[in-house]
Write a protein that holds these residues in place. Structure first.
Motif, PDB file in Angstrom:
ATOM      1  N   UNK A 138       0.837  -1.207   0.000  1.00 61.29           N
ATOM      2  CA  UNK A 138       0.000   0.000   0.000  1.00 61.29           C
ATOM      3  C   UNK A 138       0.871   1.256   0.000  1.00 61.29           C
ATOM      4  N   UNK A 139       1.880   1.277   0.846  1.00 60.34           N
ATOM      5  CA  UNK A 139       2.762   2.440   0.930  1.00 60.34           C
ATOM      6  C   UNK A 139       3.509   2.655  -0.376  1.00 60.34           C
ATOM      7  N   UNK A 140       3.972   1.581  -1.011  1.00 56.89           N
ATOM      8  CA  UNK A 140       4.682   1.699  -2.280  1.00 56.89           C
ATOM      9  C   UNK A 140       3.787   2.297  -3.356  1.00 56.89           C
ATOM     10  N   UNK A 141       2.533   1.866  -3.396  1.00 57.58           N
ATOM     11  CA  UNK A 141       1.578   2.391  -4.374  1.00 57.58           C
ATOM     12  C   UNK A 141       1.334   3.884  -4.129  1.00 57.58           C
ATOM     13  N   UNK A 142       1.135   4.261  -2.868  1.00 56.70           N
ATOM     14  CA  UNK A 142       0.905   5.672  -2.544  1.00 56.70           C
ATOM     15  C   UNK A 142       2.134   6.518  -2.851  1.00 56.70           C
ATOM     16  N   UNK A 143       3.311   6.028  -2.496  1.00 61.72           N
ATOM     17  CA  UNK A 143       4.534   6.787  -2.729  1.00 61.72           C
ATOM     18  C   UNK A 143       4.831   6.954  -4.217  1.00 61.72           C
ATOM     19  N   UNK A 144       4.304   6.052  -5.045  1.00 65.01           N
ATOM     20  CA  UNK A 144       4.486   6.164  -6.489  1.00 65.01           C
ATOM     21  C   UNK A 144       3.511   7.146  -7.122  1.00 65.01           C
ATOM     22  N   UNK A 145       2.675   7.792  -6.301  1.00 62.39           N
ATOM     23  CA  UNK A 145       1.792   8.834  -6.784  1.00 62.39           C
ATOM     24  C   UNK A 145       0.412   8.354  -7.181  1.00 62.39           C
ATOM     25  N   UNK A 146       0.064   7.118  -6.816  1.00 64.81           N
ATOM     26  CA  UNK A 146      -1.265   6.602  -7.132  1.00 64.81           C
ATOM     27  C   UNK A 146      -2.200   6.765  -5.942  1.00 64.81           C
ATOM     28  N   UNK A 147      -3.485   6.763  -6.239  1.00 68.69           N
ATOM     29  CA  UNK A 147      -4.520   6.911  -5.208  1.00 68.69           C
ATOM     30  C   UNK A 147      -5.293   5.605  -5.098  1.00 68.69           C
ATOM     31  N   UNK A 148      -5.272   5.002  -3.922  1.00 73.19           N
ATOM     32  CA  UNK A 148      -5.933   3.720  -3.731  1.00 73.19           C
ATOM     33  C   UNK A 148      -7.448   3.913  -3.687  1.00 73.19           C
ATOM     34  N   UNK A 149      -8.142   3.117  -4.485  1.00 75.51           N
ATOM     35  CA  UNK A 149      -9.602   3.220  -4.562  1.00 75.51           C
ATOM     36  C   UNK A 149     -10.307   1.974  -4.030  1.00 75.51           C
ATOM     37  N   UNK A 150      -9.556   0.931  -3.737  1.00 74.06           N
ATOM     38  CA  UNK A 150     -10.188  -0.267  -3.205  1.00 74.06           C
ATOM     39  C   UNK A 150      -9.166  -1.253  -2.690  1.00 74.06           C
ATOM     40  N   UNK A 151      -9.498  -1.914  -1.585  1.00 80.05           N
ATOM     41  CA  UNK A 151      -8.673  -2.979  -1.036  1.00 80.05           C
ATOM     42  C   UNK A 151      -9.604  -3.982  -0.370  1.00 80.05           C
ATOM     43  N   UNK A 152      -9.671  -5.182  -0.946  1.00 82.09           N
ATOM     44  CA  UNK A 152     -10.568  -6.230  -0.450  1.00 82.09           C
ATOM     45  C   UNK A 152      -9.739  -7.470  -0.160  1.00 82.09           C
ATOM     46  N   UNK A 153      -9.911  -8.044   1.025  1.00 80.38           N
ATOM     47  CA  UNK A 153      -9.257  -9.307   1.362  1.00 80.38           C
ATOM     48  C   UNK A 153     -10.258 -10.442   1.172  1.00 80.38           C
ATOM     49  N   UNK A 154      -9.776 -11.571   0.628  1.00 81.17           N
ATOM     50  CA  UNK A 154     -10.631 -12.712   0.322  1.00 81.17           C
ATOM     51  C   UNK A 154     -10.199 -13.930   1.131  1.00 81.17           C
ATOM     52  N   UNK A 155     -11.174 -14.807   1.409  1.00 83.07           N
ATOM     53  CA  UNK A 155     -10.856 -16.043   2.129  1.00 83.07           C
ATOM     54  C   UNK A 155     -10.741 -17.231   1.173  1.00 83.07           C
ATOM     55  N   UNK A 156     -10.459 -16.958  -0.090  1.00 87.61           N
ATOM     56  CA  UNK A 156     -10.332 -18.030  -1.076  1.00 87.61           C
ATOM     57  C   UNK A 156      -9.124 -17.782  -1.965  1.00 87.61           C
ATOM     58  N   UNK A 179      -5.980   1.029  -7.706  1.00 93.76           N
ATOM     59  CA  UNK A 179      -5.489   2.390  -7.511  1.00 93.76           C
ATOM     60  C   UNK A 179      -5.515   3.128  -8.837  1.00 93.76           C
ATOM     61  N   UNK A 180      -5.600   4.438  -8.776  1.00 95.27           N
ATOM     62  CA  UNK A 180      -5.600   5.295  -9.955  1.00 95.27           C
ATOM     63  C   UNK A 180      -4.335   6.137 -10.007  1.00 95.27           C
ATOM     64  N   UNK A 181      -3.805   6.287 -11.211  1.00 94.80           N
ATOM     65  CA  UNK A 181      -2.638   7.133 -11.415  1.00 94.80           C
ATOM     66  C   UNK A 181      -3.050   8.601 -11.360  1.00 94.80           C
TER      67      UNK A 181
END
Length: 277
Positions: free
Chosen positions: A220-238, A274-276
């Motif tokens: 998550x931090x790497x994505x943010x530091x690269x200038x992208x904006x996180x729009x969703x994060x979902x964890x799955x049990x499968x 994430x969006x650029x």
């Protein structure tokens, strides 16, 4: 080390390509037989992918191209990138048999901008079991950002770093966290003759691989530091394969594997978008 891990892993994946294209689990023949057929992974992703028709998209670490072809069938103009020439040869055959136009390019991930061009894509897609072969998640995120046009989207579904931290070789009902959760300077070095799908008893001769885990916060931090904006994060049990043999059951309703005993204990995969800027 940087060159060594690429050479070692490339030899392993070059050999896996032939085994995987013949493996029942990849269902390669279905792509030629059924023009509507999609890989199980992309079928699972569809509710979160949304409409991708008309998008310029690249699938990083595309392997033999089954997910790449599936994304093309959903209407994206697809490019597949992989460092294994043997995998790309199989991917081109899969795409030709399916009658789907896909451009396949040989490059390691970190060279993707040089190989493909910067700010070229509306969508960067990365599938399960990919980023663990990369030593530096920050460099990966900068590469993704470099490939995306302004407003372009990253879509990654991956094995959860908690799953990768579980040692599947330890038998019994419990779950043993024995492997690194966080990114480490040195790789995990594995020597395994088997691969992750049934191959009819055929085994690998290039058995050594190097891999790394990356914690969810690090990603998550790497994505943010690269200038992208996180729009969703979902964890799955499968997860699409029996990642913890003997401790999972196949859920036919979603086409994936879940823990049999108390599945709420462990996230198995996640989807991050994430969006650029």
């Amino acid at each position: 080390m940087s060159g060594d891990y690429l050479d070692i892993n490339r030899r392993n994946w070059d050999e896996r390509a032939g085994l995987h294209v013949a493996a029942p689990g990849y269902r390669v023949d279905r792509f030629a037989e059924d023009p509507a057929y999609l890989s199980d992974v992309v079928r699972f992703d569809r509710p979160r992918l949304g409409d991708i028709s008309g998008l310029d998209a690249v699938h990083l670490q595309c392997h033999i191209g089954t997910d790449t072809v599936s994304l093309a069938r959903l209407g994206a103009r697809m490019t597949g990138l992989d460092f294994s020439p043997a995998s790309l040869a199989e991917a081109r055959r899969v795409a030709a048999g399916a009658g789907v136009p896909v451009e396949f390019v040989e490059s390691d991930v970190y060279g993707a901008v040089d190989a493909l061009g910067g700010a070229r894509f509306d969508l960067v897609y990365t599938g399960i079991g990919a980023i663990g072969w990369l030593p530096d998640i920050r460099r990966w995120a900068r590469t993704v950002a470099g490939l995306l046009r302004p407003g372009g989207r990253l879509f990654i579904r991956e094995g959860h770093p908690m799953l990768w931290a579980i040692d599947e070789r330890i038998e019994g009902p419990g779950l043993a966290v024995e492997l690194p959760y966080f990114e480490t300077a040195e790789p995990l070095v594995w020597e395994e003759a088997a691969t992750y799908v049934e191959t009819g008893g055929r085994t690998l001769t290039n058995t050594v691989t190097h891999s790394w885990n990356h914690g969810l916060g690090e990603i998550v931090t790497a994505v943010l530091d690269a200038g992208m904006r996180i729009t969703g994060l979902v964890e799955h049990d499968s997860v699409p394969w029996e990642a913890l043999p003997g401790r999972m059951h196949h859920d036919d309703s979603i086409g994936e594997w879940r823990l049999t005993d108390r599945p709420e204990r462990l996230p198995l995969t996640y989807t991050l978008q994430a969006l650029a800027g």
